[in-house]
Design an enzyme around this catalytic site. Sequence first.
Site, short mmCIF file in Angstrom:
data_model
loop_
_atom_site.label_atom_id
_atom_site.label_comp_id
_atom_site.label_asym_id
_atom_site.label_seq_id
_atom_site.Cartn_x
_atom_site.Cartn_y
_atom_site.Cartn_z
N ASP A 1 -0.11 5.02 0.90
CA ASP A 1 -0.38 5.99 1.95
C ASP A 1 -0.30 5.34 3.33
OD1 ASP A 1 -0.97 8.13 0.17
OD2 ASP A 1 -2.93 7.25 -0.23
N ASP B 1 0.88 -1.15 0.00
CA ASP B 1 0.00 0.00 0.00
C ASP B 1 0.93 1.22 0.00
OD1 ASP B 1 -2.32 1.64 0.46
OD2 ASP B 1 -1.68 1.78 2.56
N ARG C 1 -11.78 8.08 -2.52
CA ARG C 1 -12.05 9.50 -2.30
C ARG C 1 -13.53 9.78 -2.06
NH1 ARG C 1 -9.86 13.09 -6.97
NH2 ARG C 1 -8.05 11.77 -6.56
N ASN D 1 -3.65 9.51 -6.96
CA ASN D 1 -2.45 10.36 -6.93
C ASN D 1 -1.17 9.55 -6.73
OD1 ASN D 1 -3.64 13.13 -7.02
ND2 ASN D 1 -4.68 12.42 -5.19
N SER E 1 -5.34 5.06 -4.43
CA SER E 1 -5.19 6.49 -4.67
C SER E 1 -4.96 6.80 -6.15
CB SER E 1 -4.02 7.04 -3.86
OG SER E 1 -3.75 8.37 -4.29
N ASP F 1 -1.51 -0.46 6.16
CA ASP F 1 -1.71 0.26 7.43
C ASP F 1 -3.19 0.45 7.75
OD1 ASP F 1 -2.22 2.17 5.36
OD2 ASP F 1 -2.05 3.75 6.86
N GLY G 1 -7.43 3.90 3.40
CA GLY G 1 -7.64 2.82 2.43
C GLY G 1 -8.95 2.93 1.66
C1 BG6 Z 1 -5.81 5.63 -0.04
C2 BG6 Z 1 -5.86 6.44 1.24
O1 BG6 Z 1 -4.51 5.17 -0.24
O2 BG6 Z 1 -6.21 6.44 -1.15
C3 BG6 Z 1 -7.23 7.04 1.41
O3 BG6 Z 1 -5.57 5.60 2.34
C4 BG6 Z 1 -7.60 7.86 0.18
O4 BG6 Z 1 -7.23 7.86 2.57
C5 BG6 Z 1 -7.51 6.99 -1.06
O5 BG6 Z 1 -8.91 8.39 0.30
C6 BG6 Z 1 -7.85 7.73 -2.35
O6 BG6 Z 1 -6.85 8.67 -2.59
P1 BG6 Z 1 -6.91 9.81 -3.70
O7 BG6 Z 1 -5.49 10.31 -3.73
O8 BG6 Z 1 -7.30 9.16 -4.99
O9 BG6 Z 1 -7.90 10.81 -3.24
MG MG Z 2 -2.75 3.16 3.56
#
Ligand code: BG6
Ligand code: MG
Length: 213
Positions: free
Chosen positions: A10, A8, A48, A117, A115, A169, A45
């Site tokens: 984040d 993972d 969004r 991002n 994510s 996590d 995890g």
């Molecule tokens: C996960 C995070 O990795 O990604 C979450 O733990 C987050 O908290 C999710 O909401 C989505 O991320 P993003 O960057 O696409 O908004």
């Molecule tokens: Mg995480």
Amino acid sequence: MIKGCIFDLDGVIVDTAKYHYLAWKRLANELGFEFTEEDNERLKGVSRMKSLEILLEIGNKDFDEETKIELAEKKNGWYVEYISKMDESEILDGVKEFLTELREKGIKISLGSVSKNAMTILKNINLLPYFDAVIDGTKVTNAKPDPEVFLKAAEELGLKPEECCVFEDAVAGIEAARRANMKVIGVGSPEILGSADKVIDGFKGITIDILNL
Ligand code: BG6
Ligand code: MG
């Protein structure tokens, strides 16, 4: 035998959980309610849009779909601003050493994050070359605890799920790994991540021996 590790992002490789928290808190405060670090555990995890739903439930607010999309975009704008300043110094202790050892010993490595991002972060911290595969929020439709992200990672590595070990996590991520029929190592506190096969508090001093589960 473990032939692949799925990480993972984040909260495992980098502490971006703090940036997600800051951005969601900013949105909550703007909408007129408080958002605590304890509340934030529920968002780890989670995708969004689902995170926004949970946030609005905490604040007892409701909006139409269009407004929800605007709110999620607003949060993401702040988040992107925070992560744009990231560099190698934000890689958590021991991560690079552990990834290096895995590569040397022929263990395949994939990212398994929901994510959207993730690529930006991996590039900013210069860690992209360590990964054989990157599965992120742009490649999956179902967020954790759905196992899709980990199953896709195993597939891209050319491995069976039972040959993979996940590092996570988030409670939702541990459940996702379980549903994918993979071993899972929790990164964080045993009180929160008790359902993992093992829990570590970080990668400092961690070697390939950790994979003997
Ligand atoms: C996960 C995070 O990795 O990604 C979450 O733990 C987050 O908290 C999710 O909401 C989505 O991320 P993003 O960057 O696409 O908004
Ligand atoms: Mg995480």
